[in-house]
Design a protein around this motif. Structure first.
Motif, PDB file in Angstrom:
ATOM      1  N   ASN A   1       0.826  -1.207   0.000  1.00 30.53           N
ATOM      2  CA  ASN A   1       0.000   0.000   0.000  1.00 30.53           C
ATOM      3  C   ASN A   1       0.863   1.261   0.000  1.00 30.53           C
ATOM      4  O   ASN A   1       0.578   2.225  -0.723  1.00 30.53           O
ATOM      5  CB  ASN A   1      -0.921   0.018   1.225  1.00 30.53           C
TER       6      ASN A   1
ATOM      7  N   LYS B   1       0.851   4.051  -3.046  1.00 31.84           N
ATOM      8  CA  LYS B   1       0.531   5.460  -2.828  1.00 31.84           C
ATOM      9  C   LYS B   1       1.691   6.356  -3.260  1.00 31.84           C
ATOM     10  O   LYS B   1       1.487   7.415  -3.862  1.00 31.84           O
ATOM     11  CB  LYS B   1       0.200   5.700  -1.361  1.00 31.84           C
TER      12      LYS B   1
ATOM     13  N   ASN C   1      -4.244   5.045  -7.398  1.00 32.35           N
ATOM     14  CA  ASN C   1      -5.494   5.174  -6.655  1.00 32.35           C
ATOM     15  C   ASN C   1      -6.216   3.839  -6.514  1.00 32.35           C
ATOM     16  O   ASN C   1      -7.194   3.736  -5.786  1.00 32.35           O
ATOM     17  CB  ASN C   1      -6.426   6.198  -7.320  1.00 32.35           C
TER      18      ASN C   1
ATOM     19  N   THR D   1     -13.276  -3.137  -3.208  1.00 35.50           N
ATOM     20  CA  THR D   1     -13.262  -2.740  -1.804  1.00 35.50           C
ATOM     21  C   THR D   1     -12.517  -1.420  -1.650  1.00 35.50           C
ATOM     22  O   THR D   1     -11.379  -1.289  -2.112  1.00 35.50           O
ATOM     23  CB  THR D   1     -12.555  -3.797  -0.929  1.00 35.50           C
ATOM     24  N   TYR D   2     -13.159  -0.453  -1.009  1.00 36.60           N
ATOM     25  CA  TYR D   2     -12.478   0.817  -0.718  1.00 36.60           C
ATOM     26  C   TYR D   2     -11.799   0.712   0.639  1.00 36.60           C
ATOM     27  O   TYR D   2     -12.427   0.398   1.647  1.00 36.60           O
ATOM     28  CB  TYR D   2     -13.464   1.976  -0.720  1.00 36.60           C
ATOM     29  N   LEU D   3     -10.483   0.963   0.659  1.00 31.59           N
ATOM     30  CA  LEU D   3      -9.704   0.920   1.893  1.00 31.59           C
ATOM     31  C   LEU D   3      -9.574   2.345   2.425  1.00 31.59           C
ATOM     32  O   LEU D   3      -8.753   3.123   1.947  1.00 31.59           O
ATOM     33  CB  LEU D   3      -8.325   0.311   1.624  1.00 31.59           C
ATOM     34  N   ASP D   4     -10.389   2.680   3.423  1.00 32.03           N
ATOM     35  CA  ASP D   4     -10.435   4.075   3.857  1.00 32.03           C
ATOM     36  C   ASP D   4      -9.159   4.525   4.561  1.00 32.03           C
ATOM     37  O   ASP D   4      -8.774   5.693   4.463  1.00 32.03           O
ATOM     38  CB  ASP D   4     -11.658   4.328   4.752  1.00 32.03           C
ATOM     39  N   ARG D   5      -8.480   3.612   5.230  1.00 32.71           N
ATOM     40  CA  ARG D   5      -7.260   4.012   5.936  1.00 32.71           C
ATOM     41  C   ARG D   5      -6.157   4.461   4.983  1.00 32.71           C
ATOM     42  O   ARG D   5      -5.385   5.361   5.288  1.00 32.71           O
ATOM     43  CB  ARG D   5      -6.744   2.858   6.809  1.00 32.71           C
ATOM     44  N   SER D   6      -6.071   3.795   3.844  1.00 32.21           N
ATOM     45  CA  SER D   6      -5.036   4.148   2.868  1.00 32.21           C
ATOM     46  C   SER D   6      -5.590   4.947   1.699  1.00 32.21           C
ATOM     47  O   SER D   6      -4.841   5.332   0.807  1.00 32.21           O
ATOM     48  CB  SER D   6      -4.345   2.882   2.346  1.00 32.21           C
ATOM     49  N   ASP D   7      -6.915   5.179   1.683  1.00 30.97           N
ATOM     50  CA  ASP D   7      -7.576   5.928   0.615  1.00 30.97           C
ATOM     51  C   ASP D   7      -7.236   5.336  -0.750  1.00 30.97           C
ATOM     52  O   ASP D   7      -6.772   6.016  -1.660  1.00 30.97           O
ATOM     53  CB  ASP D   7      -7.179   7.415   0.673  1.00 30.97           C
TER      54      ASP D   7
ATOM     55  N   THR E   1      -8.575   1.986  -3.576  1.00 32.83           N
ATOM     56  CA  THR E   1      -9.612   1.006  -3.891  1.00 32.83           C
ATOM     57  C   THR E   1      -8.970  -0.278  -4.409  1.00 32.83           C
ATOM     58  O   THR E   1      -8.114  -0.246  -5.294  1.00 32.83           O
ATOM     59  CB  THR E   1     -10.573   1.563  -4.959  1.00 32.83           C
TER      60      THR E   1
END
Length: 240
Positions: free
Chosen positions: A117, A121, A126, A158-164, A166
């Motif tokens: 991740n 990033k 994204n 799946t959207y991974l909110d902690r790492s912003d 998808t």
């Protein structure tokens, strides 16, 4: 399985669950196994003609096992026109030498995902693509039933909110046996898994269980997959 068939299955999954949009930059997790290399071929091929334009980055998290060589994968990425990055780590040393984990899979996965991740990033991605295939879907659901007592499976998107970021899984319609055929037909440069616990996991037990049940009840795998798509598991209902 030929490349055209692989692309057809991949596009169907991408279209059914709207995995890719214009301008996406997708990081492909390359473990070195047959599944992730097949995904590399699939997305690099899809990139040529898919109506939504997207970019690719291939990323390998090197766990630090001695003698692991990713040079042939690097060559394949150059051939396919995909930038390739190897993230060096000491995950193997931490898990097997320092912590001496008896059940290392969960911690290992968490550490590899964290490193993946972070690099995705850093490279401006994204989205991330994982190489979970048709059999992985069924096995994950069965593992959830057997070991957790719930009807559940990972989602196609799946959207991974902690790492912003998808996470997408474009190979969910591709059988593992077809991936094996693709590996042989295209001579994929598979890097053997050096992990000492490879093949001795709960997933391997469930894989054999489904195989045995399927030999007694033909069509079992298809019925299980259908149950996942229609059983109100979060993320599995096809968008209208």
């Amino acid at each position: 399985m030929k490349l055209q068939q692989l692309l057809s299955y991949t596009r169907k999954a991408v279209d059914d669950y709207k995995m890719i949009k214009d301008g996406d930059k997708i990081a492909i997790g390359i473990s070195g196994g047959k599944d992730s290399l097949t995904l590399l071929y699939a997305l690099s091929g899809l990139r040529r003609f898919y109506p939504h334009k997207f970019e690719l980055e291939a990323i390998t998290v090197d766990m630090g096992f001695k003698g692991t060589d990713f040079s042939e994968i690097s060559g394949l990425c150059r051939h396919l026109g995909v930038n390739y990055t190897v993230v060096e780590s000491e995950i193997a040393e931490i898990i097997f030498e320092h912590r001496k984990e008896s059940n290392p899979c969960s911690l290992c996965a968490k550490m590899r995902k964290g490193a993946f991740n972070a690099k995705a990033k850093e490279l401006g991605c994204n989205k991330e693509a994982y190489a979970h295939h048709y059999d992985d879907v069924i096995e994950t659901m069965m593992m959830s039933l057997i070991y957790e007592g719930r009807f559940h499976c990972f989602s196609p998107v799946t959207y991974l909110d902690r790492s912003d970021i998808t996470l997408i899984r474009p190979l969910i319609y591709v059988d593992e046996k077809d991936i094996k055929g693709f590996r042989n037909a295209y001579q994929l440069p598979v890097v053997n898994n050096p992990c000492p616990v490879d093949g001795y996991t709960k997933r391997e037990y469930v894989k054999q269980l489904i195989k045995n049940l399927g030999s007694e009840s033909p069509g079992l795998r298809e019925r299980l997959f259908h149950a996942i798509q229609t059983g109100q598991i979060n993320g599995w209902a096809k968008p209208e």
